[in-house]
Design an enzyme around this catalytic site. Structure first.
Site, PDB file in Angstrom:
ATOM      1  CG  HIS A 389      -1.813   1.161   1.368  1.00 12.05           C
ATOM      2  ND1 HIS A 389      -3.140   1.126   0.997  1.00 12.05           N
ATOM      3  CD2 HIS A 389      -1.604   2.424   1.840  1.00 12.05           C
ATOM      4  CE1 HIS A 389      -3.695   2.299   1.213  1.00 12.05           C
ATOM      5  NE2 HIS A 389      -2.783   3.113   1.733  1.00 12.05           N
ATOM      6  CD  GLU A 390       1.602   3.623   3.709  1.00  8.52           C
ATOM      7  OE1 GLU A 390       1.828   4.675   3.082  1.00  8.52           O
ATOM      8  OE2 GLU A 390       0.578   3.461   4.416  1.00  8.52           O
ATOM      9  CG  HIS A 393       0.266   6.276  -0.524  1.00  5.54           C
ATOM     10  ND1 HIS A 393      -0.792   6.989  -1.047  1.00  5.54           N
ATOM     11  CD2 HIS A 393      -0.227   5.619   0.566  1.00  5.54           C
ATOM     12  CE1 HIS A 393      -1.867   6.777  -0.306  1.00  5.54           C
ATOM     13  NE2 HIS A 393      -1.558   5.950   0.669  1.00  5.54           N
ATOM     14  CG  HIS A 396       0.176   8.582  -7.188  1.00  4.42           C
ATOM     15  ND1 HIS A 396      -1.057   8.743  -6.592  1.00  4.42           N
ATOM     16  CD2 HIS A 396       0.157   9.384  -8.282  1.00  4.42           C
ATOM     17  CE1 HIS A 396      -1.785   9.593  -7.311  1.00  4.42           C
ATOM     18  NE2 HIS A 396      -1.073  10.007  -8.329  1.00  4.42           N
TER      19      HIS A 396
END
Length: 597
Positions: A389-390, A393, A396
């Site tokens: 998940h991180e 980020h 992105h």
């Protein structure tokens, strides 16, 4: 004997994140801090002169942008070092110094937007046409023009700016109450010992297999909020009142229209979300019925919502194995994505070891030099999902910073959770496609279902409560402890359905949600997970064309309105389609789990 948690100084350098990529030393940071502090004085020479020429305005914009970048780097170094050792007073002091400098900078540049708005439109257009370098500020001028409709005279703007500190009072009062003042009655834990109830421990108690522990923690938490419900209602009513004041002052039809307009999101996105989730409530009711059946209880209560219905897989996943699994799971995103992911894993973008004083939770920060990820990896399946998940980020941020000028490199919260959750969805699909262990498969499916339950359904329920509370105030209804609690209780009954006993104390749950003091924020969690499911589905089905579109999204930063940025990846959040697709997948997974259990 429990294993001692190491001090920060005992963590090998190769296992710490590379803050030296920002500054080689604290001394270098201090030197830059002093230089930036001195350079802020350059701003004053432009005050009252921005409309004199194209060159003057452009020089000011470049100066503001350059100072902003340098201060971001300054603040990031301080907060990264402070977060991995919150006991280090040197880094605490650096953090306070950088925040004060940001505040000083904000005051220094506050004249600019009103002054630029005073430049005649025709003159401003000629300025922008005179030099190609103005193009990096296209988004700034677009947002400025949108805000022109809601910008008042200099005198009124000065009054509004001066009222910001006062307007934060309801949020500050609630924050102080919630973090410093409210206390909860101790309970008896699974071992028969007295145990304190805190915000941090509460969910852990609700995950206990001992139902008496869950019930006691639930009652301890909400009896405390019930005791102070009139005070909290007054604080929240004050929050809505300040939002109404600013919406009226700026000529908006409602508080919701003001907050969605600030992010460039059409109001119908909010309505579409609630409508689509209402239509999907039968799926939620099936999930609740399955939970009741698996727990083997005659009545399912609100304190039974978090306890796992599938036992956690008793597997330990070493950190390097988690990295390798994530790399495999994200192969559909192509070599460009994987090469940057590998760079992050191998070049100390992640700080994953536990040490004394390290802050809890996980996050990804920044992207100017490269992103940084904080977490504490302890070998669980959840830890592996958090890492994926991180890093979503982080990549992105990486691709946005690489493709966009600083002015448009950052992205708004509406799209912030999309890339991270897309990684989780791809990891979920990969694990389901490769595991042969039925227990593991059930665990992964349940992890997905709980994510949708907690993010799509629960956050939409919060969003509906918030929307209706603001509307009540706008219609002149009194926001009392009873009216707010009755509103929340009715929504809780609607969203959880007939198989859930809506315990009377759940009517006070709204009183502990800090996000309500950031109006019209929570709905973006629900739209984010819906967009991520739609994107991951398209990537797996269509391959390269979908990946190319996804990279357009990853590289867009904040260069367009968020709805338009998601359209680059083939997802239209102005329609209920993505939410409906998410519910269809939820139904499919739920059907499989029902069959397997």
């Amino acid at each position: 004997m429990a294993k001692r948690v190491p001090k920060r100084s005992e963590i090998p350098m190769e296992k710490r994140w590379a803050t030296e990529d920002l500054y080689q030393s604290d001394a270098e940071w201090e030197k830059d801090y002093e230089q930036i502090s001195a350079d802020l004085s350059q701003i004053e020479q432009y005050k009252g002169h921005l409309g004199e020429s194209a060159q003057t305005l452009l020089a000011y914009l470049d100066l503001e942008d350059a100072l902003s970048q340098r201060m971001e780097k300054l603040g990031q170094y301080a907060h990264l070092n402070s977060d991995v050792d919150t006991t280090n007073t040197d880094y605490q002091a650096m953090g306070m110094k950088s925040r004060r400098l940001f505040s000083k900078f904000g005051e220094a540049v506050s004249f600019a937007d009103p002054e630029i708005m005073d430049i005649p439109v025709e003159t401003l257009e000629k300025f922008r046409e005179s030099d190609e370098h103005y193009r990096v500020y296209d988004r700034y001028f677009t947002v400025l023009e949108r805000n022109r409709l809601h910008t008042r005279s200099k005198e009124v703007e000065a009054l509004l700016a001066g009222s910001n500190e006062m307007a934060q009072a309801p949020s500050n009062i609630f924050g102080m109450f919630n973090n410093a003042d409210v206390t909860f009655k101790d309970i008896t834990d699974e071992n028969g010992e007295e145990a304190p109830v805190t915000h941090g421990r509460y969910i852990g108690y609700l995950e206990s297999t001992d139902r008496s522990v869950r019930k006691a923690a639930f009652e301890s938490m909400y009896l405390s909020y019930k005791q102070y419900i009139n005070t909290i209602s007054s604080a929240y009513s004050g929050c809505i009142s300040q939002a109404r004041f600013f919406a009226k002052a700026r000529g908006y039809s409602s508080t919701r229209s003001m907050y969605t307009d600030r992010n460039g999101v059409p109001e119908e996105v909010y309505d579409n979300l609630i409508e689509a989730v209402h239509a999907a409530l039968p799926s939620m009711y099936r999930y609740v019925a399955l939970r009741k059946k698996m727990l083997g209880v005659d009545e399912l209560h609100m304190y039974d919502v978090y306890v796992p219905i599938v036992p956690e897989c008793k597997v330990t996943i070493p950190y390097e194995e988690a990295q390798a699994t994530i790399m495999e799971a994200l192969k559909p995103l192509g070599e460009t994505y994987l090469s940057v992911l590998k760079e992050g894993f191998e070049n100390r973008w992640v700080d994953a070891c536990e040490n004394e004083g390290k802050r809890s939770g996980a996050y990804s920060s920044g992207g100017m030099v490269h992103p940084y990820v904080l977490m504490t990896y302890q070998g669980t399946m959840d830890n592996m999902f958090t890492l994926a998940h991180e890093m979503g980020h982080s990549l992105h941020s990486y691709f946005s910073a690489k493709a966009q000028p600083h002015q448009t490199a950052d992205y708004v919260i509406f799209v912030a959770e999309v890339a991270s959750t897309c990684n989780e969805m791809l990891l979920t699909r990969y694990l389901l496609n490769t595991t042969t262990d039925p227990v593991m498969r059930s665990y992964v499916i349940n992890h997905f279902l709980d994510s949708i339950k907690g993010t799509l359904y629960r956050q939409t329920m919060f969003a509906e409560f918030e929307m209706k509370a603001h509307k009540m105030a706008e219609e002149g209804q009194a926001l009392t402890s009873k009216s707010l609690s009755d509103l929340y209780y009715g929504l809780n009954q609607l969203y959880f359905g007939p198989d859930m006993v809506s315990d009377d104390l759940i009517r006070y749950e709204w009183a502990r949600i800090p996000h309500f003091y950031s109006p019209f924020y929570v709905y973006q969690y629900a739209t984010g997970i819906s967009a991520a499911v739609a994107l991951s589905d398209r990537i797996l089905k269509e391959g390269e064309p979908a990946v190319e579109d996804y990279f357009r999204f990853l590289s867009a930063g904040g260069s367009k309105d968020p709805i338009d940025i998601l359209k680059l990846a083939g997802v239209d959040m102005s329609t209920p389609g993505p939410v409906q697709a998410t519910v269809r997948l939820f139904d499919e997974m739920l059907t499989e789990l029902e069959a397997s259990l």
